[in-house]
Design an enzyme around this catalytic site. Structure first.
Site, PDB file in Angstrom:
ATOM      1  N   SER A   7       0.786  -1.091   0.167  1.00 41.55           N
ATOM      2  CA  SER A   7      -0.115  -0.012   0.284  1.00 41.55           C
ATOM      3  C   SER A   7       0.897   1.217  -0.096  1.00 41.55           C
ATOM      4  O   SER A   7       1.537   1.641   1.017  1.00 41.55           O
ATOM      5  CB  SER A   7      -0.991  -0.151   1.288  1.00 41.55           C
ATOM      6  OG  SER A   7      -1.673   0.950   1.245  1.00 41.55           O
ATOM      7  N   HIS A  32      -0.421  -1.041  -4.531  1.00 43.42           N
ATOM      8  CA  HIS A  32      -1.660  -0.546  -4.185  1.00 43.42           C
ATOM      9  C   HIS A  32      -1.680   0.820  -4.247  1.00 43.42           C
ATOM     10  O   HIS A  32      -1.066   1.591  -3.294  1.00 43.42           O
ATOM     11  CB  HIS A  32      -2.057  -1.394  -3.044  1.00 43.42           C
ATOM     12  CG  HIS A  32      -3.526  -1.264  -2.649  1.00 43.42           C
ATOM     13  ND1 HIS A  32      -4.612  -1.770  -3.228  1.00 43.42           N
ATOM     14  CD2 HIS A  32      -3.949  -0.260  -1.854  1.00 43.42           C
ATOM     15  CE1 HIS A  32      -5.635  -1.480  -2.934  1.00 43.42           C
ATOM     16  NE2 HIS A  32      -5.527  -0.422  -1.852  1.00 43.42           N
ATOM     17  N   ASP A  34      -3.993   4.008  -3.155  1.00 41.99           N
ATOM     18  CA  ASP A  34      -5.316   4.328  -2.695  1.00 41.99           C
ATOM     19  C   ASP A  34      -5.596   5.685  -3.245  1.00 41.99           C
ATOM     20  O   ASP A  34      -4.675   6.883  -2.831  1.00 41.99           O
ATOM     21  CB  ASP A  34      -4.929   4.416  -0.934  1.00 41.99           C
ATOM     22  CG  ASP A  34      -5.056   2.933  -0.494  1.00 41.99           C
ATOM     23  OD1 ASP A  34      -4.158   2.536   0.078  1.00 41.99           O
ATOM     24  OD2 ASP A  34      -5.977   2.153  -1.026  1.00 41.99           O
ATOM     25  N   MET A  36      -8.182   8.766  -2.652  1.00 47.10           N
ATOM     26  CA  MET A  36      -9.381   9.071  -1.881  1.00 47.10           C
ATOM     27  C   MET A  36      -9.941  10.928  -2.062  1.00 47.10           C
ATOM     28  O   MET A  36      -8.946  11.358  -2.297  1.00 47.10           O
ATOM     29  CB  MET A  36      -8.914   9.264  -0.166  1.00 47.10           C
ATOM     30  CG  MET A  36      -8.433   7.761   0.145  1.00 47.10           C
ATOM     31  SD  MET A  36      -7.820   7.832   1.934  1.00 47.10           S
ATOM     32  CE  MET A  36      -7.010   6.355   1.890  1.00 47.10           C
ATOM     33  N   HIS A  65      -7.214   1.797  -6.310  1.00 47.78           N
ATOM     34  CA  HIS A  65      -8.161   1.624  -5.233  1.00 47.78           C
ATOM     35  C   HIS A  65      -8.949   2.880  -5.295  1.00 47.78           C
ATOM     36  O   HIS A  65      -8.667   3.798  -4.659  1.00 47.78           O
ATOM     37  CB  HIS A  65      -7.694   1.112  -4.068  1.00 47.78           C
ATOM     38  CG  HIS A  65      -8.880   0.804  -3.105  1.00 47.78           C
ATOM     39  ND1 HIS A  65      -8.629   0.705  -1.666  1.00 47.78           N
ATOM     40  CD2 HIS A  65     -10.099   0.833  -2.939  1.00 47.78           C
ATOM     41  CE1 HIS A  65      -9.560   0.567  -0.989  1.00 47.78           C
ATOM     42  NE2 HIS A  65     -10.620   0.934  -1.888  1.00 47.78           N
ATOM     43  N   MET A  67     -11.211   5.359  -3.879  1.00 52.65           N
ATOM     44  CA  MET A  67     -12.244   5.506  -2.790  1.00 52.65           C
ATOM     45  C   MET A  67     -12.805   7.044  -3.006  1.00 52.65           C
ATOM     46  O   MET A  67     -12.489   7.993  -2.403  1.00 52.65           O
ATOM     47  CB  MET A  67     -11.585   5.758  -1.609  1.00 52.65           C
ATOM     48  CG  MET A  67     -11.232   4.197  -0.849  1.00 52.65           C
ATOM     49  SD  MET A  67      -9.948   3.985   0.233  1.00 52.65           S
ATOM     50  CE  MET A  67      -8.442   4.134  -0.662  1.00 52.65           C
ATOM     51  N   MET A 136     -12.838  -4.905   1.768  1.00 52.49           N
ATOM     52  CA  MET A 136     -12.183  -4.167   2.769  1.00 52.49           C
ATOM     53  C   MET A 136     -12.374  -4.935   3.933  1.00 52.49           C
ATOM     54  O   MET A 136     -13.748  -5.332   4.436  1.00 52.49           O
ATOM     55  CB  MET A 136     -13.050  -2.888   2.572  1.00 52.49           C
ATOM     56  CG  MET A 136     -12.749  -2.119   1.401  1.00 52.49           C
ATOM     57  SD  MET A 136     -11.011  -1.871   1.106  1.00 52.49           S
ATOM     58  CE  MET A 136     -10.482  -0.801   2.348  1.00 52.49           C
ATOM     59  N   ASP A 174      -7.836  -5.989   1.760  1.00 53.35           N
ATOM     60  CA  ASP A 174      -7.092  -4.571   1.973  1.00 53.35           C
ATOM     61  C   ASP A 174      -7.793  -4.054   3.639  1.00 53.35           C
ATOM     62  O   ASP A 174      -8.785  -3.782   3.742  1.00 53.35           O
ATOM     63  CB  ASP A 174      -7.751  -3.816   0.946  1.00 53.35           C
ATOM     64  CG  ASP A 174      -7.079  -2.228   0.996  1.00 53.35           C
ATOM     65  OD1 ASP A 174      -7.417  -1.512   0.241  1.00 53.35           O
ATOM     66  OD2 ASP A 174      -6.148  -2.058   1.889  1.00 53.35           O
TER      67      ASP A 174
HETATM   68  C1  DX5 Z   1      -7.368   2.016   3.735  1.00 51.76           C
HETATM   69  C2  DX5 Z   1      -6.629   1.573   2.475  1.00 51.76           C
HETATM   70  C3  DX5 Z   1      -5.654   0.693   2.722  1.00 51.76           C
HETATM   71  C4  DX5 Z   1      -4.536   0.921   4.073  1.00 51.76           C
HETATM   72  C5  DX5 Z   1      -4.018  -0.355   4.708  1.00 51.76           C
HETATM   73  O1  DX5 Z   1      -8.490   2.696   3.315  1.00 51.76           O
HETATM   74  O2  DX5 Z   1      -7.298   1.111   1.641  1.00 51.76           O
HETATM   75  O3  DX5 Z   1      -4.762   0.265   1.795  1.00 51.76           O
HETATM   76  O4  DX5 Z   1      -3.435   1.578   3.589  1.00 51.76           O
HETATM   77  O5  DX5 Z   1      -3.178  -0.202   5.416  1.00 51.76           O
HETATM   78  P1  DX5 Z   1      -3.179  -1.054   7.045  1.00 51.76           P
HETATM   79  O6  DX5 Z   1      -2.715  -2.689   6.436  1.00 51.76           O
HETATM   80  O7  DX5 Z   1      -2.056  -0.450   7.841  1.00 51.76           O
HETATM   81  O8  DX5 Z   1      -4.603  -1.196   7.415  1.00 51.76           O
HETATM   82 ZN    ZN Z   2      -6.653   0.294  -0.487  1.00 54.00          ZN
END
Ligand code: DX5
Ligand code: ZN
Length: 218
Positions: A7, A32, A34, A36, A65, A67, A136, A174
């Site tokens: 991530s 990965h 993320d 947002m 990903h 979000m 998730m 995730d």
């Molecule tokens: C949270 C992200 C994850 C997060 C996971 O919304 O989608 O990818 O980075 O991190 P850990 O494994 O530390 O919860």
């Molecule tokens: Zn994620």
């Protein structure tokens, strides 16, 4: 063998290039990413600019990903920025099959992410259009949360759903994937592991290869 997707939001950005080199040498499969929007989730994370920087130093494919609300407005931008897999949230899609078709039409793999409290039933109508389901195990938006145990049986149910449809599927998990939780998640049917603050980045780069091998062979 499991696929490993670190991530990127959990990487020390002041050391990004060194971290990417160490991760690539450790044999990871994906990055990965993320994304947002501060609206679908109350946080911000990475961007297409991060992806372009990563693509300058690494050939490792990126799984994005999303979000964000109205993800269909951003599919092309992330495809152009170098995404190999694009994974919007089921909860944000009014016409999921249309968006999955759009992702594949751009030559990318199509994924869907489901939150802990979201039922997987609608996925049964999308088995022809999906390459990956991201389960998730925490509510999206932040690293370092606590895994929600009720999400584990969803992994098995998704595995059974796609087996019944005679379709292959990658099942990503995730959120809090770490030594203590990964064996249970893999036993339930997960095969793509997102490793964040708790699973990977508590180690030094020189330990990454050993840690990645451990998770690959669970
Ligand atoms: C949270 C992200 C994850 C997060 C996971 O919304 O989608 O990818 O980075 O991190 P850990 O494994 O530390 O919860
Ligand atoms: Zn994620």
């Amino acid at each position: 063998m499991n696929k490993i997707s670190p991530s990127v939001m959990c990487i020390d950005m002041l050391d990004l290039e060194n971290q990417l080199t160490a991760l690539d040498q450790a044999g990871i499969d994906l990055y990965h990413i993320d994304i947002m929007d501060g609206h679908y989730v109350p946080n911000y994370a990475l961007s297409t600019y991060t992806m372009q920087d990563i693509a300058r130093v690494s050939k490792t494919p990126m799984d994005v990903h999303l979000m964000v609300t109205n993800p269909e407005q951003y599919i092309e931008a992330f495809a152009k920025a170098g995404a190999a897999i694009i994974t919007p949230h089921l909860e944000t899609l009014v016409h999921p099959i249309r968006v999955l078709k759009q992702i594949r039409s751009l030559g990318k793999k199509a994924g869907i992410a489901v939150n802990p409290a979201t039922d997987i039933a609608p996925l049964a109508y999308m088995t022809d259009f999906l390459d990956l389901v991201c389960v998730m195990t925490v509510d999206p938006g932040f690293a370092g949360q606590t895994l929600i145990p009720s999400t584990i049986r969803k992994i098995t149910d998704i595995r059974k759903m796609f087996e019944a449809a005679g379709k292959p599927i990658d099942i990503m998990v995730d959120g809090q994937v770490k030594e203590e939780t990964a064996p249970t998640l893999v036993a339930a049917g997960a095969n793509v592991l997102v490793l964040g603050s708790s699973g990977l980045f508590k180690y030094k780069p020189e330990e990454y290869r050993r840690v990645v091998e451990h998770y690959k062979n669970l």
